[in-house]
Write a protein that holds these residues in place. Structure first.
Motif, PDB file in Angstrom:
ATOM      1  N   TRP A   1    -125.349 -39.008  16.496  1.00 50.24           N
ATOM      2  CA  TRP A   1    -124.768 -39.799  15.413  1.00 50.24           C
ATOM      3  C   TRP A   1    -123.441 -39.255  14.903  1.00 50.24           C
ATOM      4  N   SER A   2    -122.949 -38.156  15.478  1.00 44.42           N
ATOM      5  CA  SER A   2    -121.721 -37.555  14.956  1.00 44.42           C
ATOM      6  C   SER A   2    -120.511 -38.492  15.003  1.00 44.42           C
TER       7      SER A   2
ATOM      8  N   VAL B   1    -120.455 -41.715  14.602  1.00 44.34           N
ATOM      9  CA  VAL B   1    -120.657 -42.679  13.509  1.00 44.34           C
ATOM     10  C   VAL B   1    -120.388 -41.997  12.172  1.00 44.34           C
ATOM     11  N   LEU B   2    -120.925 -40.794  11.995  1.00 46.92           N
ATOM     12  CA  LEU B   2    -120.711 -40.064  10.749  1.00 46.92           C
ATOM     13  C   LEU B   2    -119.238 -39.731  10.547  1.00 46.92           C
TER      14      LEU B   2
ATOM     15  N   THR C   1    -116.658 -41.466  11.667  1.00 46.33           N
ATOM     16  CA  THR C   1    -115.976 -42.721  11.303  1.00 46.33           C
ATOM     17  C   THR C   1    -116.241 -43.075   9.849  1.00 46.33           C
ATOM     18  N   LEU C   2    -117.485 -42.966   9.419  1.00 46.39           N
ATOM     19  CA  LEU C   2    -117.821 -43.274   8.032  1.00 46.39           C
ATOM     20  C   LEU C   2    -117.096 -42.324   7.069  1.00 46.39           C
ATOM     21  N   THR C   3    -117.038 -41.060   7.416  1.00 45.33           N
ATOM     22  CA  THR C   3    -116.345 -40.082   6.582  1.00 45.33           C
ATOM     23  C   THR C   3    -114.864 -40.414   6.498  1.00 45.33           C
ATOM     24  N   SER C   4    -114.286 -40.767   7.625  1.00 42.17           N
ATOM     25  CA  SER C   4    -112.867 -41.116   7.665  1.00 42.17           C
ATOM     26  C   SER C   4    -112.588 -42.346   6.788  1.00 42.17           C
ATOM     27  N   LEU C   5    -113.446 -43.352   6.893  1.00 39.82           N
ATOM     28  CA  LEU C   5    -113.285 -44.551   6.064  1.00 39.82           C
ATOM     29  C   LEU C   5    -113.408 -44.218   4.575  1.00 39.82           C
ATOM     30  N   ALA C   6    -114.358 -43.368   4.226  1.00 33.88           N
ATOM     31  CA  ALA C   6    -114.562 -42.998   2.830  1.00 33.88           C
ATOM     32  C   ALA C   6    -113.353 -42.228   2.308  1.00 33.88           C
TER      33      ALA C   6
ATOM     34  N   HIS D   1    -110.575 -44.673   1.778  1.00 32.24           N
ATOM     35  CA  HIS D   1    -110.874 -45.557   0.646  1.00 32.24           C
ATOM     36  C   HIS D   1    -110.594 -44.872  -0.690  1.00 32.24           C
TER      37      HIS D   1
END
Length: 50
Positions: free
Chosen positions: A34-35, A37-38, A40-45, A48
């Protein structure tokens, strides 16, 4: 602990150790899988909230 009865001989301790190692291996593999995905989510956060 946790309501489990551990036998007095060493087999219970060996089995518990084996279960811990297996659990750690599964968690490690899950994090590796899952790294991306994690990341990408961290980058988006970060984008944001910046």
């Amino acid at each position: 602990m946790g309501g489990q009865v551990v036998p007095e001989d060493g087999d219970g301790q060996e089995e518990a150790g084996e279960q811990r190692r297996e659990r750690r291996r599964l968690v490690r593999q899950l994090l590796i899988d899952w790294s991306p995905v994690l990341a990408t989510l961290t980058s988006l956060a970060v984008r944001h909230f910046s």
